[in-house]
Design an enzyme around this catalytic site. Structure first.
Site, short mmCIF file in Angstrom:
data_model
loop_
_atom_site.label_atom_id
_atom_site.label_comp_id
_atom_site.label_asym_id
_atom_site.label_seq_id
_atom_site.Cartn_x
_atom_site.Cartn_y
_atom_site.Cartn_z
CD GLU A 100 100.94 -54.33 57.57
OE1 GLU A 100 100.04 -53.63 57.68
OE2 GLU A 100 101.47 -54.73 56.62
CG ASP A 101 98.13 -57.56 59.36
OD1 ASP A 101 98.66 -56.27 59.76
OD2 ASP A 101 97.92 -57.68 58.17
#
Length: 753
Positions: A100-101
């Site tokens: 996600e990051d």
């Protein structure tokens, strides 16, 4: 599986591991030692490689508190290790934010750690690229994905709960107050109930208390202060009660494993105060005692000894051993009164060590894949997950799915039986219709009546513990629109709404088809489906049926469709002129079923030209579930769905309009102008300064009193109805909490009808 990372500055094996083990990152020493203590077959090298990948991916990132970001996945992994989760779950915790990051892809995770870990990481990862305007819709979409993932592997939910638990522990580092409040509300509404559903009681309690401290800080600190005071005053009392319980159990010949006293959590106390409408001092069961005995049979022996020794509090006995909760929780609960000290009322729970493990850790207590033959597919044992999947299938919009899911997650349960003895668990307040849908969706759809304990009863009858329910069905039966007003399970509501939406669509489709055919005939041209297929896309409709529905709802005009199919008709048709006197003062009207926008009211579902007013009987507020009532010659009346006045319209369901609050419109409103009237009933001491205390308490919570009426006065107290300008239901609840904390106020509740 080794990744080939260069290992610089690595430590020797964690304490307790063999000296021949490879060297690992020093930050992992505690975690790896904990894993090896309960799972001797765990591949610690793979765990170390996962940490190395996560540390490199998050190297340049910081948390809100300024710490390196890698401390978060490491803490989440530590939480899972405390519950003795398998290596795949630990690795997932370390990698859960990489996809996600960071630039790490899911393909990379699958290649290096296998498809099992890849599927778990994908399930936990949020949807980050949604092109959506509403935060609530994003939340709903994220939750949809979580439900789908945990339906395949319950470990996805366990990892997600550990992630949320650590985020709540560090919530104070988030500087923006609105972000903290949003995270806390999401935790209270979704993650705490999910933790309860899989039996992780300790996680649920901590999530609730931390969210409660953020949402209602004044109430939290007040309760915590009083608990601290009682804790200091009551140590001798607790030990005295414990010794008395030990004596009773020994006299019964029981070998007791443990007897302990504990206090209820601040949030649990707050909920009970609101539910019973009492003050902190009026609660009789702040303390609870737990008796652990070796076997199931001895649980009942202990219960008999306790009941023989002390007066029993009526209605407080519950047997969750013979009828466990849906999350696997088992225990005996009872309430008794101790003559010493001061006729103290206490709650007692009796269970075995195995039941205690499940009560604290839930599904995680027996989810050691390396130690037994459990399978991730065992999630099928959780019937509520199946219900969530069915809600997901039947809900038309993300927001609707989120609403129906909350209905499914909340509330205490009642236990009822089919005529063949099958046990059906339902939320408290459930009706025969909820029962029918719990048995099978088809039975719910065709339900026409119900026999409760052999007697015919109305479908809206609220079921009680132990009821035997026989559902009567009819071939061709269909759900009634009136059912939606009294069902309480999300599964039933989603199914009913889906049917009603399809029914409405069919009506609009037939009406649109009829109007279109008439328009084509008037112009003497062909209006076959082949012609309509060629123009449907011009109106952004996927099919001819969708085009019929668009015409039937007034979104698309019939003449516009004809002219799109035969452009030459635009040139020969002269514009229609209105007589001058008819056109005077007239303005264009919106399409037939377009949402009303000219009134400025933050409500969706109204057709153009409708006038509305908020019903004075129930004073609906943003956040309430609402419905519109049509009365000839009068504005549409907006009521809460719980309003008792709706009973008088039950025989005319065609007068009901499905409406809702327009969150986007509410968000755009000037905060100073956003004021709705909420009515509360207050009972206060009849002494000088009482009214001043009341008004000051309202003002402290940013409320504005618009009307106050004293409806009853006696020498010692008075009762008043107070109309208060508030922003929404949450704001009114905040005002009510402030009033309850004010001196001289004996009782406060929202006034209805």
């Amino acid at each position: 599986m080794r990744t080939g990372f260069r290992r610089q500055g690595l430590s020797h094996a964690p304490e307790g591991l063999s000296t021949g083990a490879p060297q690992f990152h020093p930050e992992l020493a505690g975690l790896l030692a904990r894993i090896s203590a309960y799972d001797s077959k765990a591949d610690l090298a793979v765990v170390d490689d996962a940490y190395a990948l996560a540390a490199e991916a998050h190297a340049d990132q910081k948390r809100d508190n300024g710490e390196p970001y890698i401390t978060h996945p490491l803490a989440v992994a530590g939480i899972l290790a405390s519950y003795k989760l398998d290596s795949a779950s630990i690795i997932t915790a370390l990698l859960h934010d990489t996809v996600e990051d960071t630039t790490v892809t899911l393909a990379t995770v699958e290649k290096r750690f296998g498809k099992e870990v890849g599927a778990l990481v994908d399930g936990v990862t949020k949807l980050t690229r949604l092109e959506l305007q509403s935060d609530r819709t994003k939340q709903a979409e994220n939750f949809r994905k979580l439900v789908l993932a945990m339906s395949k592997d319950i470990r996805v939910l366990i990892v997600k709960l550990a992630d949320r638990l650590h985020n709540m522990r560090t919530l104070g580092a988030v500087s923006a107050a609105h972000r903290r409040l949003r995270i806390a509300r999401e935790t209270m509404d979704i993650y705490a109930p999910l933790a309860e559903r899989i039996g992780m009681e300790a996680v649920k309690t901590e999530l609730q208390n931390r969210a409660f401290a953020e949402i209602e800080p004044d109430a939290y600190h007040t309760i915590q202060t009083r608990l601290n005071f009682l804790r200091g005053q009551g140590e001798d009392v607790i030990e005295g009660v414990r010794r008395e319980l030990v004596r009773v159990c020994r006299e019964a010949g029981l070998k007791v494993v443990e007897i302990s006293g504990r206090e209820k959590s601040p949030y649990s106390i707050w909920q009970k105060m609101k539910r019973r409408n009492v003050t902190f001092e009026q609660l009789s069961d702040i303390m609870a005692f737990r008796i652990i005995v070796p076997t199931r049979a001895e649980c009942y022996v202990a219960l008999g000894a306790i009941h023989a020794a002390f007066p029993v509090i009526a209605g407080r006995f519950k047997d969750y051993i013979s009828t466990p909760k849906s999350n696997g929780y088992q225990s005996l609960h009872t309430g008794v009164t101790l003559r010493q000290p001061r006729n103290q009322k206490i709650e007692i729970q009796i269970r075995t060590p195995e039941m205690q493990a499940v009560a604290e850790a839930g599904v995680a207590a027996h989810w050691l894949y390396k130690q037994n033959d459990a399978s991730p597919s065992d999630v099928k044992q959780f019937g509520w997950v199946k219900d969530l999947l069915e809600i997901l299938e039947n809900s038309a919009a993300p927001d609707e799915f989120l609403e129906n899911t909350k209905l499914e997650l909340y509330q205490d349960q009642v236990f009822c039986f089919t005529p063949k003895g099958q046990l059906i668990q339902l939320p408290r307040g459930a009706t025969s219709v909820d029962f029918a849908y719990a048995v099978h969706s088809q039975i719910g759809d065709t339900c026409v009546g119900a026999r409760i304990n052999g007697r015919l009863m109305p479908l809206r009858y609220e079921l009680q513990n132990g009821d035997q329910v026989e559902i009567l069905t009819a071939r061709g039966g269909t759900p009634s629109p009136a059912w939606e007003r009294f069902v309480v399970t999300g599964k039933a509501r989603a199914r009913i709404r889906r049917f009603l939406a399809q029914q409405m669509r069919d009506q609009h489709r037939d009406a649109g088809k009829s109007v279109l055919m008439k328009a084509f005939r008037q112009d003497g041209v062909d209006g076959s489906e082949k012609v309509l297929e060629s123009v449907a896309k011009q109106f952004k409709q996927a099919s001819v049926d969708d085009l019929y529905v668009a015409v039937g709802t007034g979104v698309v005009g019939a003449k516009d469709v004809v002219q799109a199919a035969y452009p030459e008709l635009r040139e020969v048709r002269a514009p229609r002129m209105l007589p001058a006197f008819m056109g005077h003062g007239l303005t264009a009207r919106s399409p037939r079923n377009a949402p009303r926008s000219d009134s400025g009211l933050p409500i969706t579902g109204l057709v153009a030209g409708m006038d509305v007013h908020y019903a004075g009987c129930c004073h609906p507020l943003p956040g309430d579930k609402i419905v519109g009532i049509v009365t000839t010659g009068k504005p549409i009346a907006i009521h809460t769905k719980e309003c008792a006045q709706l009973e008088q319209f039950a025989a005319t369901p065609e007068r009901f309009i499905d409406v809702d609050w327009n969150e986007e419109s509410l968000a755009r409103m000037d905060p100073k102008a956003r004021s709705f009237i909420g009515r509360v009933s207050v009972i206060a001491s009849n002494n000088p300064g009482a009214l001043a205390a009341l008004t000051n308490a309202v003002a402290k919570q940013d409320g504005a009193i618009s009307n106050l009426k004293i409806v009853h006065r006696q020498q010692d107290f008075f009762e008043a109805l107070v109309d208060i300008g508030v922003r929404d239901v949450g704001h009114l609840n905040q005002v009510v909490a402030g009033l309850r904390a004010a001196s001289g106020i004996a009782q406060v509740e929202r006034a209805r009808n």
